[in-house]
Design a protein around this motif. Structure first.
Motif, PDB file in Angstrom:
ATOM      1  N   UNK A 129       6.119  -9.700  -5.678  1.00  0.00           N
ATOM      2  CA  UNK A 129       5.663  -9.999  -6.923  1.00  0.00           C
ATOM      3  C   UNK A 129       4.707  -8.322  -7.217  1.00  0.00           C
ATOM      4  N   UNK A 130       5.453  -7.647  -8.017  1.00  0.00           N
ATOM      5  CA  UNK A 130       5.124  -6.820  -8.326  1.00  0.00           C
ATOM      6  C   UNK A 130       4.420  -6.674  -9.764  1.00  0.00           C
ATOM      7  N   UNK A 131       3.399  -6.446 -10.501  1.00  0.00           N
ATOM      8  CA  UNK A 131       3.081  -7.098 -12.219  1.00  0.00           C
ATOM      9  C   UNK A 131       1.494  -5.817 -12.413  1.00  0.00           C
TER      10      UNK A 131
ATOM     11  N   UNK B 138      -4.829  -0.838 -18.258  1.00  0.00           N
ATOM     12  CA  UNK B 138      -3.587  -1.286 -17.404  1.00  0.00           C
ATOM     13  C   UNK B 138      -3.591  -1.029 -16.284  1.00  0.00           C
ATOM     14  N   UNK B 139      -2.884  -1.866 -15.450  1.00  0.00           N
ATOM     15  CA  UNK B 139      -3.449  -0.997 -13.886  1.00  0.00           C
ATOM     16  C   UNK B 139      -1.452  -1.848 -13.036  1.00  0.00           C
TER      17      UNK B 139
ATOM     18  N   UNK C 215      -2.953 -11.851  -2.248  1.00  0.00           N
ATOM     19  CA  UNK C 215      -3.179 -10.119  -3.012  1.00  0.00           C
ATOM     20  C   UNK C 215      -2.876  -9.466  -1.878  1.00  0.00           C
ATOM     21  N   UNK C 216      -2.296  -7.643  -2.598  1.00  0.00           N
ATOM     22  CA  UNK C 216      -2.222  -6.927  -2.051  1.00  0.00           C
ATOM     23  C   UNK C 216      -3.663  -6.493  -1.436  1.00  0.00           C
ATOM     24  N   UNK C 217      -4.274  -6.008   0.277  1.00  0.00           N
ATOM     25  CA  UNK C 217      -6.116  -5.913  -0.216  1.00  0.00           C
ATOM     26  C   UNK C 217      -5.791  -3.887  -0.883  1.00  0.00           C
ATOM     27  N   UNK C 218      -4.814  -3.574  -1.268  1.00  0.00           N
ATOM     28  CA  UNK C 218      -5.172  -2.180  -2.099  1.00  0.00           C
ATOM     29  C   UNK C 218      -4.948  -2.524  -3.553  1.00  0.00           C
ATOM     30  N   UNK C 219      -5.281  -3.413  -3.990  1.00  0.00           N
ATOM     31  CA  UNK C 219      -5.023  -3.677  -5.826  1.00  0.00           C
ATOM     32  C   UNK C 219      -6.149  -2.959  -6.541  1.00  0.00           C
ATOM     33  N   UNK C 220      -5.717  -2.832  -7.152  1.00  0.00           N
ATOM     34  CA  UNK C 220      -4.715  -2.302  -8.133  1.00  0.00           C
ATOM     35  C   UNK C 220      -3.860  -1.583  -6.944  1.00  0.00           C
TER      36      UNK C 220
ATOM     37  N   UNK D 253       2.056   3.389  -0.678  1.00  0.00           N
ATOM     38  CA  UNK D 253       1.197   4.102  -1.155  1.00  0.00           C
ATOM     39  C   UNK D 253       1.841   4.889  -1.826  1.00  0.00           C
ATOM     40  N   UNK D 254       2.148   4.583  -3.135  1.00  0.00           N
ATOM     41  CA  UNK D 254       2.487   4.575  -4.301  1.00  0.00           C
ATOM     42  C   UNK D 254       2.144   6.407  -4.933  1.00  0.00           C
TER      43      UNK D 254
END
Length: 323
Positions: free
Chosen positions: A9-11, A30-31, A48-53, A115-116
């Motif tokens: 899920x990307x949110x 907002x992130x 959760x992704x460890x690199x959030x956000x 790595x966006x």
């Protein structure tokens, strides 16, 4: 989004704005964040992704467009896999001050959704014409149209956005719009000249935040659209009923030729076939035209078994031949 056997899920998430000062400062930033399904596809356990956000902030400016304008808004990501590029892409809704709503484009470093990197602003609307200041829920997808006149297949892209439009005066109303156009080789959306400022996807004042997904392989619809029906009652009434808003029935989408303008394409939506399985049908019989037109005002001609706050009525007309 699926990546192998795992679902993600990307949110849009928010974090407290550490630099906010005074009553006029916005206290949240907002992130964009991600969750990864960990429960063997039962969709009940997430981590959760460890690199959030994964995207901590929007770019202040987009130098690739040579804009000195400030970007505002940063929400509602959409992610898709590009097989040709072998990477993931993400669009995020935003706006350019004084220019209009905008779609920001990001790319991953490969197949792992990590790595966006910001690519550029893929599309900027025309606020002076469309009155849309910020795009929400941008949704970009490819669609085909079979042109029977030339016996060719036309390849197009559709961009769906939700926005508050000042065209609805005196009070701006948030609606959902679509653009038909071309996704260029350098990853920019160019709307067709016939409708450069978007068209309402739905005439309802409540249908909003529509997002689509690819249908199951082999299904004729190709694309399924989900929307949100916003609350029309007062806040007091919604609180009293303990619920607010509702999910719209899913629809299929396809390009069709306009009934009013030959050779001009428009986006048509239809309820998915599965909706028929939940309808309770009752044949009402025949009515003469004067009787039907009169009784439609009161709905007294409906049998007692047919009642509800919303009815789906299908009518077939038999028109007698005239001399």
């Amino acid at each position: 989004h699926t990546l192998g056997p795992q679902v993600h899920i990307v949110f849009t998430s928010v974090v407290r704005n550490a630099t906010a000062t005074g009553s006029t400062s916005f206290p949240w930033v907002e992130t964009q964040s991600m969750l990864h399904e960990t429960g063997h596809s039962n969709l009940q356990q997430w981590a959760p992704d460890p690199n959030n956000p994964v995207l901590a902030h929007r770019p202040d400016r987009d130098l690739s467009l040579q804009l000195n304008d400030t970007l505002i808004g940063f929400r509602d990501p959409t992610v898709w896999w590009d097989a040709a590029d072998q990477r993931w892409y993400m669009t995020v809704g935003s706006g350019v001050v004084g220019r209009g709503g905008a779609v920001l484009l990001y790319q991953s470093n490969g197949k792992d959704l990590g790595a966006w990197q910001f690519v550029h602003t893929a599309f900027v609307g025309n606020e002076s014409a469309s009155h849309m200041r910020i795009f929400e829920c941008p949704d970009l997808f490819a669609v085909e149209y079979n042109d029977t006149a030339t016996n060719t297949t036309v390849h197009k892209h559709v961009l769906i956005v939700s926005a508050e439009s000042a065209q609805d005066v005196p009070n701006p109303i948030a609606r959902t719009f679509y653009f038909i156009g071309t996704w260029t080789a350098d990853k920019r959306f160019v709307p067709d000249a016939a409708q450069p400022n978007g068209v309402r996807l739905d005439e309802s004042r409540l249908y909003y935040a529509a997002k689509s997904m690819a249908d199951a392989p082999g299904q004729p619809s190709g694309r399924v659209l989900f929307g949100w029906i916003r609350e029309a009652r007062s806040a007091v009434a919604a609180e009293r009923e303990k619920w607010s808003g509702v999910q719209a029935l899913p629809r299929t989408v396809q390009l069709v030729e306009s009934l009013h303008t030959p050779r001009q394409l428009q986006l048509a939506t239809y309820p998915v076939d599965q909706v028929a399985t939940i309808l309770r049908r009752e044949r009402l019989g025949g009515f003469s035209t004067p009787q039907l037109l009169s009784d439609l005002d009161s709905l007294l001609w409906l049998p007692p078994s047919v009642r509800g706050r919303q009815l789906d009525i299908e009518v077939s007309f038999s028109v007698p031949a005239t001399a």
